[in-house]
Design an enzyme around this catalytic site. Structure first.
Site, PDB file in Angstrom:
ATOM      1  N   SER A   2      -2.603  24.914 -34.138  1.00 15.16           N
ATOM      2  CA  SER A   2      -1.899  25.021 -32.502  1.00 15.16           C
ATOM      3  C   SER A   2      -1.247  23.431 -32.160  1.00 15.16           C
ATOM      4  O   SER A   2      -1.738  22.372 -32.488  1.00 15.16           O
ATOM      5  CB  SER A   2      -3.249  25.901 -31.810  1.00 15.16           C
ATOM      6  OG  SER A   2      -3.976  24.308 -31.698  1.00 15.16           O
ATOM      7  N   LYS A   3      -0.681  24.045 -30.597  1.00 20.47           N
ATOM      8  CA  LYS A   3      -0.091  22.739 -29.702  1.00 20.47           C
ATOM      9  C   LYS A   3      -1.780  21.772 -29.624  1.00 20.47           C
ATOM     10  O   LYS A   3      -1.381  20.282 -30.105  1.00 20.47           O
ATOM     11  CB  LYS A   3       0.496  22.882 -28.622  1.00 20.47           C
ATOM     12  CG  LYS A   3       0.824  22.294 -28.614  1.00 20.47           C
ATOM     13  CD  LYS A   3       1.800  22.729 -27.133  1.00 20.47           C
ATOM     14  CE  LYS A   3       3.097  21.683 -26.460  1.00 20.47           C
ATOM     15  NZ  LYS A   3       2.597  21.002 -25.311  1.00 20.47           N
ATOM     16  N   ARG A   4      -2.869  21.950 -29.400  1.00 15.26           N
ATOM     17  CA  ARG A   4      -3.859  21.697 -28.963  1.00 15.26           C
ATOM     18  C   ARG A   4      -4.935  20.642 -29.904  1.00 15.26           C
ATOM     19  O   ARG A   4      -4.588  19.555 -29.925  1.00 15.26           O
ATOM     20  CB  ARG A   4      -5.268  22.710 -28.584  1.00 15.26           C
ATOM     21  CG  ARG A   4      -5.965  21.849 -27.589  1.00 15.26           C
ATOM     22  CD  ARG A   4      -6.597  23.534 -27.606  1.00 15.26           C
ATOM     23  NE  ARG A   4      -7.500  23.993 -28.343  1.00 15.26           N
ATOM     24  CZ  ARG A   4      -8.559  23.300 -29.335  1.00 15.26           C
ATOM     25  NH1 ARG A   4      -9.202  22.411 -29.287  1.00 15.26           N
ATOM     26  NH2 ARG A   4      -8.059  24.657 -30.524  1.00 15.26           N
TER      27      ARG A   4
END
Ligand code: GLU
Length: 502
Positions: A266-268
């Site tokens: 994910s981006k995170r």
């Protein structure tokens, strides 16, 4: 190595939604489509799926197309190059979708629904309380305001009155929907798991699902190659193809890209692991597009042997969906760095000089291109990015501002100042100063003084560079030139003279 399998009928597409900058996973999807088209002598199409106006991001399309260009992924048809089945932006095809909804409505495969957002929320909330998923399906349908539960005249009245509505897909109950996927084999899903997907939104725009199916058909797409996250949508698409009387394209869902700590990247998670999310960031950080593409090719595919280095053309000759695995693949920054190093070493020196030059200028260093060429020659094997030739080895461009403390502790001995002063004298007296004479002089001096050459080599390196590592010392001296060497050695003697620890 096999050659192009000529099957000119192959047509594949990359269909990004302009909801943000091109994601690294998106580039892999584009790459696999590109390689598949090239391998088969088919066509690669880019289609912009911009029907979701709420998520539309200004500038995203430009970024996506520019990123593909940067990566060397060219397309045969697309929004900025045109083609026989355009337009290639869904917002420009808006009027075309409606004609395909009519036959679905008439056959009862789609229906009008008049539920307000509040009613839908209430329905989902009730379902949640019962511990159910809150789908709009054959069971829910009965309780909602739609053409399947309202008398025909009532439906007409609401339409005539201009009441907002959506058009939904009528997913048949009690059926198993199956399709073949090139990566996963046969995929079967119980229709009961699939909700009555909205096909036309209340603003009249088609949803992704409807526009995607209509366009893949109208654009003659033979193979849909996309990320695994679209797998759950495929049963809806299969139904739509069937209800519209169209052939389902062949499907291939690419494995998930995983974060180094596991789970979907994910981006995170990417940010936490120091993995750039957007292609433009790789570009800005100085990654070689060929290295990035080579690395991405292996994120889900392998050639079946040990070889790791492939140009885009070479990849296009060997790529096959048969060798795409279905297990998630971990994104490994060290491996990407390795690829970047390999490509950097293969680049022509002149090319690297070009790449390094702006960084030299930006630092205000007053050197010429011949000098930069010499530095590149010594440093190219030791860096991952061209700019590191400047940032990792500033001593090529300026006298060291200080000396590595641990290095001094370890290498600067009681006799260092004396030895180095003598060495500087002899360098000054040399008739010719070059790699060979600098070395011979140092070795002769060491022998005279009855010490190992290392007793000079290490402190001299410190004096010249401020650090304890770098290219071969005598090559470094040759590039720096006699004046700089003598000046720096004398300066170190002055500054470190008394720093001796032994
Ligand atoms: N517009 C979708 C996306 O943004 C395309 C998915 C597909 O390839 O069907 O990824």
């Amino acid at each position: 190595m096999s050659d192009t399998l000529v099957d000119a009928s192959v047509r594949v597409r990359f269909a990004p939604s302009p909801t943000g900058f091109l994601h690294i996973g998106g580039l892999r999807t584009a790459l696999y489509n590109y390689l598949f088209a090239r391998r088969h002598g088919g066509r690669f199409i880019v289609r912009i799926e911009d029907t979701d106006r709420e998520r539309y991001v200004e500038g995203a399309e430009d970024d996506i197309l520019a990123s593909l260009r940067w990566a060397g992924i060219t397309y045969d048809e697309g929004p900025d190059v045109g083609g026989p089945v355009g337009p290639y932006r869904q917002s420009e095809r808006r009027d075309l979708y409606r004609q395909y909804i009519q036959p679905l409505l008439e056959a009862g495969h789609a229906y009008y629904a008049f539920d307000t957002p509040e009613e839908l929320d209430a329905m989902r909330e009730e379902a949640r309380q019962r511990g159910e998923a809150g789908k709009y399906d054959a069971t829910t349908r009965l309780r909602m305001k739609n053409a399947l539960t309202l008398p025909e005249a009532e439906v007409q009245r609401r339409l005539d009155a201009g009441e907002p509505y959506v058009v939904r897909l009528r997913v048949p109950a009690g059926e198993v929907i199956s399709f073949h996927d090139h990566v996963r084999g046969t995929v079967s899903i119980d229709a009961g798991e699939v909700d009555d997907q909205v096909l036309i939104k209340s603003d009249g725009m088609p949803t992704y699902h409807f526009a995607n199916v209509v366009d893949d058909h109208l654009m003659g797409i033979t193979h849909v190659i996309r990320g695994e996250e679209w797998l759950p949508s495929t049963p809806k698409h299969v139904l739509l193809y069937r209800f519209l009387g169209w052939e389902v394209p062949q499907m291939a869902h690419l494995p998930l890209i995983l974060s180094p700590t596991g789970g979907k990247l994910s981006k995170r998670k990417a940010e936490a692991a120091g993995i750039p999310v957007f292609v433009k960031d790789y570009r800005a950080q100085g990654y070689d597009p060929e290295a990035l593409v080579n690395f991405l090719a292996f994120l889900g595919w392998n050639p079946g042997d040990e070889r790791e280095l492939f140009t885009l053309d070479e990849l296009a000759r060997v790529f096959s969906l048969d060798r795409v695995g279905n297990a998630g693949v971990q994104f490994n920054m060290d491996k990407l760095a390795w690829y970047n190093q390999q490509y950097l070493r293969q680049r022509p020196v002149e090319d690297l000089v070009e790449a390094v030059w702006p960084h030299v200028r930006a630092q205000g260093y007053e050197v010429d291109r011949d000098y930069v060429r010499a530095v590149v020659g010594l440093m190219r094997e030791r860096v991952t990015f061209p700019q590191e030739i400047v940032t990792e080895a500033p001593y090529f461009f300026e006298d060291p501002a200080g000396y590595d403390e641990a290095g001094v502790k370890k290498r600067w001995k009681a006799d260092s100042a004396d030895l180095l002063a003598a060495y500087a004298d002899r360098l000054e007296a040399l008739e010719t100063f070059d790699e060979a004479t600098a070395e011979a002089t140092l070795r002769a001096l060491a022998e005279e003084r009855g010490v190992g050459a290392g007793r000079l080599i290490h402190p001299v390196r410190l004096a010249l560079s401020g650090v304890t590592y770098g290219p071969g010392l005598f090559e470094l001296m040759h590039v720096l030139g006699r004046d700089a060497c003598v000046r720096r050695i004398r300066r170190a003697v002055e500054v470190l003279g008394s720093a001796a620890t032994a």
